[in-house]
Design a protein around this motif. Structure first.
Motif, PDB file in Angstrom:
ATOM      1  N   GLY A  26      10.209  -7.795  36.331  1.00 58.55           N
ATOM      2  CA  GLY A  26      11.300  -7.002  35.791  1.00 58.55           C
ATOM      3  C   GLY A  26      11.173  -5.501  35.976  1.00 58.55           C
ATOM      4  N   LEU A  27       9.950  -4.996  36.000  1.00 59.18           N
ATOM      5  CA  LEU A  27       9.740  -3.561  36.181  1.00 59.18           C
ATOM      6  C   LEU A  27       9.390  -3.208  37.623  1.00 59.18           C
ATOM      7  CD1 LEU A  27       7.790  -2.828  32.899  1.00 59.18           C
ATOM      8  CD2 LEU A  27      10.110  -2.101  33.446  1.00 59.18           C
ATOM      9  N   GLY A  28       9.484  -4.176  38.524  1.00 60.21           N
ATOM     10  CA  GLY A  28       9.200  -3.912  39.932  1.00 60.21           C
ATOM     11  C   GLY A  28       7.709  -3.878  40.222  1.00 60.21           C
ATOM     12  N   ILE A  29       7.392  -3.746  41.492  1.00 61.74           N
ATOM     13  CA  ILE A  29       5.998  -3.730  41.933  1.00 61.74           C
ATOM     14  C   ILE A  29       5.318  -2.465  41.416  1.00 61.74           C
ATOM     15  CG2 ILE A  29       4.470  -3.636  43.947  1.00 61.74           C
ATOM     16  CD1 ILE A  29       6.731  -5.206  45.442  1.00 61.74           C
ATOM     17  N   GLY A  30       4.280  -2.641  40.639  1.00 63.60           N
ATOM     18  CA  GLY A  30       3.559  -1.514  40.048  1.00 63.60           C
ATOM     19  C   GLY A  30       4.222  -0.927  38.822  1.00 63.60           C
ATOM     20  N   GLY A  31       5.399  -1.427  38.472  1.00 64.30           N
ATOM     21  CA  GLY A  31       6.140  -0.876  37.340  1.00 64.30           C
ATOM     22  C   GLY A  31       5.556  -1.216  35.978  1.00 64.30           C
ATOM     23  N   GLU A  32       4.634  -2.169  35.930  1.00 63.30           N
ATOM     24  CA  GLU A  32       3.988  -2.493  34.657  1.00 63.30           C
ATOM     25  C   GLU A  32       3.400  -1.241  34.007  1.00 63.30           C
ATOM     26  OE1 GLU A  32       2.705  -6.073  37.340  1.00 63.30           O
ATOM     27  OE2 GLU A  32       3.237  -3.967  37.609  1.00 63.30           O
ATOM     28  N   ARG A  33       2.949  -0.299  34.844  1.00 58.44           N
ATOM     29  CA  ARG A  33       2.315   0.924  34.317  1.00 58.44           C
ATOM     30  C   ARG A  33       3.261   1.719  33.432  1.00 58.44           C
ATOM     31  NH1 ARG A  33       0.455   3.429  39.838  1.00 58.44           N
ATOM     32  NH2 ARG A  33       2.432   2.444  40.416  1.00 58.44           N
ATOM     33  N   LEU A  34       4.573   1.556  33.635  1.00 56.55           N
ATOM     34  CA  LEU A  34       5.544   2.234  32.782  1.00 56.55           C
ATOM     35  C   LEU A  34       5.457   1.765  31.333  1.00 56.55           C
ATOM     36  CD1 LEU A  34       8.668   2.073  35.119  1.00 56.55           C
ATOM     37  CD2 LEU A  34       7.336   4.118  34.567  1.00 56.55           C
ATOM     38  N   HIS A  35       5.088   0.510  31.147  1.00 54.79           N
ATOM     39  CA  HIS A  35       5.080  -0.072  29.804  1.00 54.79           C
ATOM     40  C   HIS A  35       3.688  -0.392  29.295  1.00 54.79           C
ATOM     41  CE1 HIS A  35       9.585  -1.350  29.394  1.00 54.79           C
ATOM     42  NE2 HIS A  35       9.432  -0.084  29.708  1.00 54.79           N
ATOM     43  N   TYR A  36       2.682   0.296  29.789  1.00 58.96           N
ATOM     44  CA  TYR A  36       1.358   0.151  29.186  1.00 58.96           C
ATOM     45  C   TYR A  36       1.428   0.504  27.701  1.00 58.96           C
ATOM     46  CZ  TYR A  36      -1.228  -0.333  33.650  1.00 58.96           C
ATOM     47  OH  TYR A  36      -1.739  -0.756  34.845  1.00 58.96           O
ATOM     48  N   TRP A  37       2.259   1.503  27.351  1.00 62.82           N
ATOM     49  CA  TRP A  37       2.363   1.936  25.956  1.00 62.82           C
ATOM     50  C   TRP A  37       2.908   0.816  25.063  1.00 62.82           C
ATOM     51  CZ3 TRP A  37       6.719   2.243  22.897  1.00 62.82           C
ATOM     52  CH2 TRP A  37       7.954   2.119  23.540  1.00 62.82           C
ATOM     53  N   VAL A  38       3.747  -0.069  25.619  1.00 63.54           N
ATOM     54  CA  VAL A  38       4.340  -1.157  24.834  1.00 63.54           C
ATOM     55  C   VAL A  38       3.299  -2.230  24.503  1.00 63.54           C
ATOM     56  CG1 VAL A  38       6.091  -2.985  24.837  1.00 63.54           C
ATOM     57  CG2 VAL A  38       6.604  -0.768  25.888  1.00 63.54           C
ATOM     58  N   PHE A  39       2.355  -2.440  25.424  1.00 62.39           N
ATOM     59  CA  PHE A  39       1.406  -3.550  25.285  1.00 62.39           C
ATOM     60  C   PHE A  39      -0.022  -3.098  25.012  1.00 62.39           C
ATOM     61  CE2 PHE A  39       4.875  -5.207  27.999  1.00 62.39           C
ATOM     62  CZ  PHE A  39       5.348  -6.159  27.108  1.00 62.39           C
ATOM     63  N   GLY A  40      -0.211  -1.855  24.631  1.00 58.85           N
ATOM     64  CA  GLY A  40      -1.532  -1.394  24.218  1.00 58.85           C
ATOM     65  C   GLY A  40      -2.502  -1.154  25.349  1.00 58.85           C
ATOM     66  N   GLY A  41      -2.022  -1.078  26.581  1.00 55.59           N
ATOM     67  CA  GLY A  41      -2.891  -0.816  27.722  1.00 55.59           C
ATOM     68  C   GLY A  41      -2.473  -1.635  28.929  1.00 55.59           C
ATOM     69  N   PRO A  42      -3.325  -1.651  29.955  1.00 51.07           N
ATOM     70  CA  PRO A  42      -2.972  -2.331  31.209  1.00 51.07           C
ATOM     71  C   PRO A  42      -2.626  -3.806  31.018  1.00 51.07           C
ATOM     72  CG  PRO A  42      -4.865  -0.922  31.547  1.00 51.07           C
ATOM     73  CD  PRO A  42      -4.605  -0.941  30.064  1.00 51.07           C
ATOM     74  N   TRP A  43      -1.635  -4.239  31.771  1.00 47.92           N
ATOM     75  CA  TRP A  43      -1.222  -5.642  31.835  1.00 47.92           C
ATOM     76  C   TRP A  43      -0.536  -5.838  33.180  1.00 47.92           C
ATOM     77  CZ3 TRP A  43       3.979  -7.047  32.369  1.00 47.92           C
ATOM     78  CH2 TRP A  43       4.901  -6.006  32.249  1.00 47.92           C
TER      79      TRP A  43
END
Length: 199
Positions: A26-43
């Motif tokens: 949903g956040l595109g390739i590498g876009g997970e980094r945008l939502h590290y704040w939502v999940f408490g860190g890398p995912w």
């Protein structure tokens, strides 16, 4: 009376997704980094386990949700998020903008609505005096800013440069908007900037 507040996470270079966003990414390739704040860190999308926001990130999220009575999201965001697994993640009425309202899911707490004005009207009524959070995607937020519906803008800036993907403000957005900063907070994973939209 509540306000219509647009909230969106962006990279430092203005992207709200990485490239090739869609279902299962949903956040595109590498876009997970945008939502590290939502999940408490890398995912990653390949990891089923995800955490919760921590410390300042959680404090900001809890503050926002405490005054939110309704949420509006675009159909593309709904699809890219995999329909949030068929369950409304926010616990308040959630309105999905779509040209195909007849595809309304039977349960899950989502209401499909055709037209931004109608979605704002329904979300405002459902919010019962609390704020309506316009969560995007980018096209939905741009439409709302163009229509002068948005009263406040919350930018969550992730400390990453994506270099490609979908931008919040693309080359086609030419409206000039004056913003007045209301507040700013920071954590290691995001900077939260809250603006009032001046008209």
């Amino acid at each position: 009376m509540g306000k219509v507040i647009a909230s969106i996470t962006t990279s430092v270079d203005g992207y709200i997704t990485g490239p090739d966003d869609g279902p299962h990414c949903g956040l595109g390739i590498g876009g997970e980094r945008l939502h590290y704040w939502v999940f408490g860190g890398p995912w990653t999308y390949d990891t089923p386990e995800r955490g919760e926001p921590l410390a300042e990130d959680k404090a900001w999220f809890d503050l926002v949700m405490a005054d939110t009575g309704g949420v509006i999201g675009g159909r593309a965001t709904y699809e890219a998020a995999g329909h949030w697994g068929g369950a409304n993640p926010f616990g308040v009425p959630f309105f999905i903008l779509t040209h195909r309202p007849q595809e309304q899911p039977p349960d899950g707490g989502f209401v499909f609505v055709n037209g931004l004005d109608r979605a704002v009207e329904q979300a405002t009524a459902a919010a019962q005096g609390r704020n309506v959070n316009l969560m995007g995607g980018a096209d939905t937020i741009r439409q709302a800013l163009n229509a002068e519906i948005v009263e406040e803008l919350r930018l969550i800036m992730a400390p990453v440069v994506l270099g490609a993907g979908k931008r919040l403000f693309d080359a086609g957005f030419t409206k000039s908007i004056e913003l007045e900063q209301v507040s700013a907070r920071q954590s290691p994973l995001a900077t939260f900037i809250h603006y009032r939209v001046n008209r």
